[in-house]
Design an enzyme around this catalytic site. Structure first.
Site, PDB file in Angstrom:
ATOM      1  CG  ASP A 148      -1.591  -1.482   1.566  1.00 11.63           C
ATOM      2  OD1 ASP A 148      -1.164  -2.260   1.212  1.00 11.63           O
ATOM      3  OD2 ASP A 148      -3.012  -0.894   1.131  1.00 11.63           O
ATOM      4  CG  ASP A 188     -18.583   9.315  11.297  1.00 12.33           C
ATOM      5  OD1 ASP A 188     -18.575  10.323  10.749  1.00 12.33           O
ATOM      6  OD2 ASP A 188     -18.010   9.125  12.988  1.00 12.33           O
ATOM      7  CG  ASP A 197      -7.709   1.439   1.858  1.00  8.76           C
ATOM      8  OD1 ASP A 197      -7.370   0.213   1.364  1.00  8.76           O
ATOM      9  OD2 ASP A 197      -7.283   2.274   1.962  1.00  8.76           O
ATOM     10  CG  HIS A 226     -15.849  12.624  10.941  1.00 10.19           C
ATOM     11  ND1 HIS A 226     -16.065  11.385  12.110  1.00 10.19           N
ATOM     12  CD2 HIS A 226     -14.929  13.439  11.805  1.00 10.19           C
ATOM     13  CE1 HIS A 226     -15.902  11.519  12.877  1.00 10.19           C
ATOM     14  NE2 HIS A 226     -15.249  12.504  13.394  1.00 10.19           N
ATOM     15  CG  ASN A 239      -6.019  -2.632  -1.223  1.00  4.46           C
ATOM     16  OD1 ASN A 239      -5.784  -1.928  -0.743  1.00  4.46           O
ATOM     17  ND2 ASN A 239      -7.374  -3.058  -1.154  1.00  4.46           N
ATOM     18  CG  ASP A 289     -15.684  18.164  22.439  1.00  2.69           C
ATOM     19  OD1 ASP A 289     -16.405  17.560  23.398  1.00  2.69           O
ATOM     20  OD2 ASP A 289     -15.096  17.374  22.144  1.00  2.69           O
ATOM     21  CG  ASP A 332     -16.240  20.117  27.473  1.00  2.00           C
ATOM     22  OD1 ASP A 332     -16.092  19.752  28.265  1.00  2.00           O
ATOM     23  OD2 ASP A 332     -16.769  20.373  26.627  1.00  2.00           O
ATOM     24  CD  GLU A 362     -13.285  17.286  26.064  1.00  2.00           C
ATOM     25  OE1 GLU A 362     -14.461  16.447  26.731  1.00  2.00           O
ATOM     26  OE2 GLU A 362     -13.626  17.600  25.477  1.00  2.00           O
ATOM     27  CB  SER A 398     -12.235  12.207  15.044  1.00  3.88           C
ATOM     28  OG  SER A 398     -13.180  13.132  15.166  1.00  3.88           O
TER      29      SER A 398
END
Ligand code: NAG
Ligand code: NAG
Ligand code: NAG
Length: 820
Positions: A148, A188, A197, A226, A239, A289, A332, A362, A398
């Protein structure tokens, strides 16, 4: 072979697949109703004048009903009436409606915020690659036939510059453990199942689009990237396309819930979707947040989580992985988010490629572990939306949580029978402490714990080895203290209010309780400025959990209302002895308050497995039963607790904290407004080379002035060059656009930069426009509107713009529910 029958079956299968979860929040109202097991929902529907939609996800005896907005019916009045009579326990003669145990009209709530990170634009990473490590990586790639193209950029898998700063996964792959048999799902904004992929690992049967009611949760909005990026981190295929996932032979699905407003009923259904097959639910989102929100999942979602750990994965329990949150720069803390603060979630924070704390991730007592993400000039390199698209700038917590999900998939590959608690137990035992000069405590069982890093960073090799051999835990038991009534004003300054409760051996024996895992404290505190408060929990062994910290931006005149704080720091303690909470208000000002009451719950392993029932489902009355003990608090002198203040802000910290979805971005500079009283809390400055050559809001990248001058000089040249190039392309593009009509689904995406985390709040005209588009999308006027199906267009005539947009704009109300 009966061909007609077969075709009929196929048609039916198609029909039922298409009608799995038809919801239209613009035209219909929905009601979630819990019925007695023997009450027929169809009869309830006709008694209420509603339509029956079917069972509510996997929740036992819960059903969904609906009504077009324009239809007149008495359901709300009837249900309210039933509620009042239930409360008075005077329920007779309502016929079939006697079977209604609980009901809730569904409110649309703003979209959850994605926790993608602060962009880190590939700034030069000072050190050069270690030649030996580069050779080792090349050998490994040959041995495992990894071809890859961006594998060499995936430093989180094999870091050749900062040796040791990766997830240490290659020794797991070499054993042939690469995720076979394990299944994760991204909850999500979709997953691009047509990406080269991802497509070979895509798990269609476990995927669904709850936003557009479609079996394929594919990205449909401009910023629906995302989920795909996170999915690539978990299970990008080996692959020759882009890079590889941590568990590159695991299955990966998508549940699309972040791209439109939804209700608790939708979310509860998604969080249990195909929960026998989807093992791990990866969640990189949550309430804002912003250092002000204090939101918990609603009752239906909490029921879904309990259902998942009790029944999902053939009774071993599903895994919910949650991003800790990116609000550190706004002061936060993840104990103020009811998802990360839940015992049913594994909260994962982010560190950067040098192993340093990030300014965004956080802290809290509920954080179990950390792993790598953006910072120190680089980010996570992964798959993007498109047939053969890669992305090199994925970040924030994330990006950390899916690396955790990938590692947990490897653990399940090695040992499928681990329960949800076994996995957490493994993390407690294997977390690798980092930056040990910072604030770490030694726990009762000799592990290191820090509110910044939990039990430390994830080490895939150690986790999988531990997974192979660990003794499985006996079922979960719990012990509830009575409510301890205080009703005492909270002193300001250096005295805190301490209240204790003694847990005896007999208490625990009676509860069939052997060893502590999670500890929760549910409390009521009134205060005219919530951000002034902080709370410590002191265990019988003397270990202190900072359950709550001061938050400089939290001005709420609200205090804590039945809020449940959670700590994982006491894992392995016996629980016997005196537990104390200390409520503090160290800010000398006109704001004051009263500590009303609190309740301790110990969660852990039972003594006798044969004698341990399952936890009852949470109800709305869990905090009503105040078998109260009145106690007198004592005053203890306290130090101000930690509060989250990052020193290493990026150039414009407010840009990254939240998308303008359900909260307007705070004014620039808001995050640097320190509260009036001193908070001696700043984490130590890491680097003495960290002096500034420009005003302090420009990052120093932790390098000397001379290098900064070089970097900024180079940046200036690059910016000028790009501006010129940009103008050139802009003009070219305008010309082209005029001549041809572009018809591409992701048309809005002009370039990567415009996408910076879908944030859109950053300066510059284009970004401002994008923010507008996002807002519009939310209010129901987006490009996505143009993709509406015909059937939805038909329903447009009932559309009631007013309430939908008004609801969309309204922030999520302060929620009172904590974890039960
Ligand atoms: C990393 O993996 C190797 C095996 O590949 C192992 O020997 C080592 O103990 C692991 N953990 C650390 C912290 O190096
Ligand atoms: C709390 O204390 C105040 C006096 O300080 C008293 O007036 C009030 O009734 C008390 N409340 C409860 C619920 O005991
Ligand atoms: C808070 O301060 C006000 C005014 O100083 C005072 O009247 C009130 O009794 C105080 N309340 C508490 C709970 O201390």
């Amino acid at each position: 072979m009966h061909i007609p029958k077969c075709l009929g079956f196929l048609a039916l299968a198609c029909l039922s697949a298409a009608k799995l979860h038809p919801r239209n929040h613009k035209t219909h109202d929905y009601y979630a109703i819990h019925l007695q097991p023997d009450t027929p929902p169809q009869q309830v529907a006709s008694a209420l004048g509603l339509d029956y939609e079917g069972k509510l996800g996997e929740l036992q005896d819960h059903h969904t009903f609906s009504s077009p907005r324009h239809r007149k019916h008495g359901a709300e009045g009837l249900l309210e009436d039933l509620r009042l009579r239930r409360r008075k326990r005077a329920l007779t003669g309502a016929g079939v409606l006697d079977g209604v145990l609980w009901s809730q009209k569904q409110k649309t709530k703003p979209r959850m915020e994605k926790r993608s990170g602060p962009p880190d634009n590939g700034l030069p990473v000072a050190p050069v690659a270690d030649a030996e490590a580069v050779a080792e990586r090349a050998d490994l790639a040959r041995e495992l036939t990894i071809e890859d193209p961006i594998f060499n950029e995936q430093w989180h898998l094999f870091n050749t510059m900062q040796l040791g700063h990766d997830i240490n996964v290659t020794g797991v792959w070499k054993q042939g453990i690469t995720g076979e048999g394990a299944t994760a799902v991204m909850v999500d904004d979709g997953i691009d199942m047509y990406s080269d992929d991802l497509k070979d690992n895509y798990f269609a049967a476990g995927s669904y689009d709850f936003n557009d009611d479609n079996p394929e949760p594919k990205p449909r909005l401009g910023d629906d990237r995302h989920g795909t990026r996170c999915a690539g981190e978990i299970a990008a295929v080996k692959n020759g396309v882009c890079g590889v996932g941590v568990a590159y032979n695991a299955k990966i699905g998508g549940l699309r819930i972040l791209s439109k407003i939804i209700t608790d009923e939708d979310e509860a259904t998604a969080m249990n979707y195909k929960f026998q097959d989807n093992q791990i639910y990866s969640c990189s989102w949550g309430p804002p947040d912003d250092g002000q929100s204090m939101d918990a999942p609603g009752l239906l979602i909490r029921k879904a989580m309990v259902t998942a750990v009790q029944q999902g994965r053939q009774g071993r329990g599903n895994i919910y992985v949650f991003a800790a949150g990116n609000g550190r720069g706004s002061g936060d803390n993840c104990n103020f988010d009811g998802y990360t603060n839940s015992i049913y979630t594994i909260t994962v924070g982010g560190i950067d490629r040098k192993g340093k704390q990030t300014y965004y991730s956080e802290h809290c007592a509920a954080q179990l572990v950390v792993t790598y993400s953006s910072g120190s000039g680089d980010a996570i390199h992964t798959t993007d939306v498109g047939v053969n698209q890669c992305y090199s700038n994925h970040g924030g917590t994330s990006a950390a949580a899916p690396l955790g999900a990938g590692i947990f998939a490897l653990a399940f590959s090695a040992r499928p029978e681990l329960t949800w608690r076994d996995l957490q137990h493994i993390l407690v035992l294997t977390g690798v402490p980092i930056n040990e000069d910072e604030d770490w405590d030694t726990t009762y069982i000799g592990r290191k714990f820090s509110h910044a890093y939990g039990y430390g960073k994830l080490d895939a090799y150690t986790i999988v080895e531990k997974a192979k051999t660990i003794d499985l835990l006996k079922p979960q038991a719990w012990y509830n203290s009575p409510w301890l009534h205080i009703n005492h004003s909270i002193p300001q300054g250096t005295d805190g209010l301490l209240s204790s409760f003694e847990v005896t051996k007999d208490h625990l024996k009676l509860a069939n309780f052997e060893t502590v895992e999670h500890v929760t404290v549910t409390m009521n505190v009134q205060h005219t400025r919530r951000g002034d408060l902080s709370v410590e929990l002191r265990s019988p062994t003397g270990l202190v959990s900072h359950l709550s910290v001061t938050r400089r931006l939290d001005e709420a005149n609200a205090g804590y209302v039945d809020w449940t704080f959670m700590s994982v720091a006491h894992w392995g303690e016996s629980g016997i002895g005196k537990w104390s909470v200390v409520v503090k208000d160290t800010n000398l000002n006109e704001h004051n308050g009263t500590f009303t009451d609190w309740k301790l719950t110990l969660w852990g392993e039972c003594i006798d497995a044969a004698n341990q029932p399952l936890l009852p489902m949470p109800t709305e009355h869990d905090d009503d039963d105040h078998t109260v003990i009145s106690t007198s608090p004592t005053f203890v002198s306290v130090k101000p607790g930690p509060s989250e203040t990052a020193t290493d802000f990026p150039a414009n910290p407010t840009d990254h904290q939240h998308r303008p979805v359900n909260a307007k971005p705070t004014a620039p500079g808001a995050t640097s407004t320190a509260s009036s009283t001193a908070l001696p809390d700043a984490p130590p400055d890491e680097d003495e080379t960290n002096t500034h050559f420009l005003p302090h809001y420009f990052p120093t990248f932790g390098v000397s002035k001379r290098t900064q001058i070089w970097i900024y000089g180079a940046l200036a040249i690059i910016v000028l060059f790009c501006a010129g190039l940009g103008t050139y392309f802009f003009i070219q593009r305008r010309k082209r656009r005029r001549s041809e009509r572009e018809d591409y689904e992701f048309e809005m995406l002009d370039d990567e930069d415009a996408m910076l985390n879908g944030n859109g709040a950053a300066g510059g005209k284009r970004k401002g426009r994008r923010a507008g588009e996002l807002y519009d999308a939310f209010a129901g006027e987006s490009d996505e509107e143009q993709l509406l199906s015909e059937s939805e267009k038909d329903e447009e005539e009932y559309r009631d713009d007013g309430p939908a947009s008004a609801e969309a704009g309204r922030g999520r109300s302060q929620s009172r529910q904590g974890e039960k």
